[in-house]
Design an enzyme around this catalytic site. Structure first.
Site, PDB file in Angstrom:
ATOM      1  N   TYR A 144      40.914  30.256  33.697  1.00 22.40           N
ATOM      2  CA  TYR A 144      41.447  30.797  34.947  1.00 22.40           C
ATOM      3  C   TYR A 144      41.553  32.307  34.806  1.00 22.40           C
ATOM      4  CZ  TYR A 144      44.739  31.830  38.762  1.00 22.40           C
ATOM      5  OH  TYR A 144      45.344  32.341  39.896  1.00 22.40           O
ATOM      6  N   ASP A 237      39.607  38.144  28.795  1.00 15.36           N
ATOM      7  CA  ASP A 237      40.780  38.063  29.660  1.00 15.36           C
ATOM      8  C   ASP A 237      41.962  37.625  28.807  1.00 15.36           C
ATOM      9  OD1 ASP A 237      42.778  37.598  31.450  1.00 15.36           O
ATOM     10  OD2 ASP A 237      41.604  36.290  32.777  1.00 15.36           O
ATOM     11  N   LYS A 265      51.131  39.709  32.370  1.00 18.01           N
ATOM     12  CA  LYS A 265      52.235  38.938  31.810  1.00 18.01           C
ATOM     13  C   LYS A 265      53.114  39.754  30.832  1.00 18.01           C
ATOM     14  CE  LYS A 265      50.336  34.642  33.326  1.00 18.01           C
ATOM     15  NZ  LYS A 265      48.965  34.222  33.472  1.00 18.01           N
TER      16      LYS A 265
HETATM   17  C1  PLP Z   1      47.980  34.433  34.698  1.00 22.39           C
HETATM   18  C2  PLP Z   1      46.549  34.748  34.444  1.00 22.39           C
HETATM   19  C3  PLP Z   1      45.774  35.514  35.338  1.00 22.39           C
HETATM   20  C4  PLP Z   1      46.287  35.936  36.685  1.00 22.39           C
HETATM   21  O1  PLP Z   1      47.377  36.786  36.605  1.00 22.39           O
HETATM   22  P1  PLP Z   1      48.353  36.949  37.888  1.00 22.39           P
HETATM   23  O2  PLP Z   1      49.314  37.994  37.464  1.00 22.39           O
HETATM   24  O3  PLP Z   1      48.960  35.599  38.105  1.00 22.39           O
HETATM   25  O4  PLP Z   1      47.495  37.365  39.030  1.00 22.39           O
HETATM   26  C5  PLP Z   1      44.490  35.868  34.972  1.00 22.39           C
HETATM   27  N1  PLP Z   1      43.981  35.476  33.800  1.00 22.39           N
HETATM   28  C6  PLP Z   1      44.671  34.722  32.931  1.00 22.39           C
HETATM   29  C7  PLP Z   1      44.042  34.336  31.627  1.00 22.39           C
HETATM   30  C8  PLP Z   1      45.960  34.316  33.230  1.00 22.39           C
HETATM   31  O5  PLP Z   1      46.628  33.524  32.372  1.00 22.39           O
END
Ligand code: PLP
Length: 427
Positions: A144, A237, A265
């Site tokens: 994701y 990511d 995060k």
């Molecule tokens: C949480 C997450 C996102 C998206 O971040 P948001 O702040 O919710 O838009 C993208 N990539 C990864 C791997 C994530 O865990």
């Protein structure tokens, strides 16, 4: 356990907020029941509107590595608030946070701060497309990367082909440029590259959005090689794993350096803060230096930046926390495994630093196809029963659990005591 006020609150929310929630997974759709409405939190505990207390393994889906209401982060935020909430002009603090991020990681020359992981990934992708001069991107089934159009694409009829939109409203004209390969399967990557269209590969090097599934270290090396061979931009990511799996995320485990990184995060300490960064020659294509447009009214927000600085400084001063949290995570999953075995329940577990995962699954989970074979009904029962005993796990089998520094062995053992009861009840 009473959830009377949460049920009321949820019903009322549904009158005015779509589905009663502002992010879909919060609705408890895959486990049933009512989401708990939170009153407050402290350390590793959540307190709901019915006065129930929970041990929190969600920690706001990852950001709160020091738990709720950490004193240092709180102080930094309160101090920042007094000096102005937003200026739309640069502050010294943004440079401080950028320097911190760069100091933790190998391979980052420049960064840009944004406000969400989705935004970071969307911008990194645009940059990668501009640099490679190709439209095609490759993602992995089960990873994701936020909810931008190009990435809301799933494997369709099978992996190693271009994807199909996984959301209404995403044009097929766009999704056809997103190829989807199988995680930990380099052959499926090779096959996608045969299209000749791919200029960028994006991966969660420690996948946390299909449950916790780390990439094999050889697989990451092969990805790097194939990207070099085809002049494709490699994006890690690390919105979830960055500053979580280790002080420097995947780099605590692997020497592979991508071209671009995305973070979120943990770097906001609980405030809306994210970043992307990487090689100078790619980053300089970004406006105002180059022709790739990207902007944000609240980007580098002084309050969010202050929270981020406090979190990263605290990490810098306490690098031992990762080993300590890993020990707790191991204690948890080993305890769960033992109890599961005793009750003939198939369980697969995994730990990476302060991240942990478990699947109700007979076989080792290497990719999303494996993860989907998990017993989701068993997970739903487990989730419900643990919740009723005051243990808050993410409400889906395909999520990761998080340890925070206020937790200790006594807390984990209390959770294991509950799990023992629950496994016996649900087997
Ligand atoms: C949480 C997450 C996102 C998206 O971040 P948001 O702040 O919710 O838009 C993208 N990539 C990864 C791997 C994530 O865990």
């Amino acid at each position: 356990m009473e959830l009377r006020f949460s049920v009321n609150d949820f019903n009322e929310a549904k009158q005015v907020i779509v589905g009663g929630v502002n992010s879909p997974v919060r609705a408890f759709g895959s486990v049933g029941g009512t989401p708990i409405f939170i009153q407050s939190a402290k350390g590793y505990e959540l307190f709901d509107v019915d006065n129930n207390t929970y041990i929190d393994f969600v920690q706001s889906w990852g950001p709160l590595i020091f738990g709720h209401c950490d004193g240092d982060i709180e102080d930094a935020v309160l101090q920042a608030v007094k000096n102005g909430l937003s200026f739309g002009a640069p502050t010294e603090r943004e440079t401080t946070l950028a320097k911190l991020i760069i100091s933790f990681y190998e391979g980052i020359d420049k960064v840009r701060l944004v406000s969400s992981g989705t935004e970071a990934v969307m911008s990194a992708l645009r940059l990668a497309r501009a640099f490679s001069k190709k439209d095609g991107i490759l993602k992995f089934d089960g990873c994701y990367h936020g909810h931008s159009d190009s990435l809301l694409v799933s494997a369709g009829s099978g992996c190693a082909t271009f994807g199909t939109p996984s959301s209404l409203g995403v044009p097929e004209d766009l999704s056809k440029h997103t190829y989807v390969a199988r995680y930990n399967d380099i052959d499926s990557v090779e096959q996608c590259f045969k299209s000749g269209e791919i200029g960028c590969v994006i991966i969660e090097p420690i996948a946390g959005n299909m449950g916790l599934v780390p990439a094999d270290l050889e697989f990451l090396k092969d990805l790097r090689k194939i990207c070099d061979k085809y002049n494709a931009v490699l994006i890690f990511d690390e919105v979830m794993s960055g500053f979580r799996a280790g002080k420097n995320g995947i780099q605590a485990y692997s020497e592979v350096i991508p071209d671009l990184f995305t973070f979120g995060k943990v770097i906001g300490g609980g405030m809306p803060m994210a970043a992307f960064g990487g090689r100078e020659d790619i980053m300089r294509l970004l406006s105002p230096c180059g022709g790739v447009y990207q902007a944000g009214t609240l980007s580098g927000n002084p309050v969010a930046v202050s929270a981020g600085i406090a979190a990263l400084c605290k990490i810098e001063q306490n690098p031992h926390i990762y080993a300590e949290m890993e020990t707790l995570a191991q204690r948890l999953v080993q305890g769960l495994q033992k109890t599961a075995n005793a009750n003939d329940i198939a369980l697969q577990t995994c730990v990476r630093g302060s991240m942990f995962g478990f699947f109700f699954n007979d076989g080792v989970v290497k990719n999303f196809d494996d993860a989907k074979k998990s017993d989701l009904k068993m997970f739903a029962k487990f989730h419900q029963e643990m919740l009723h005993r005051g243990v808050y796990f993410a409400c889906s089998q395909f999520e990761t659990g998080f340890i925070c520094t206020p937790m200790n062995a006594e807390v984990i053992d209390r959770v294991l005591g509950c799990a023992d009861e629950v496994f016996r009840a649900i087997k």
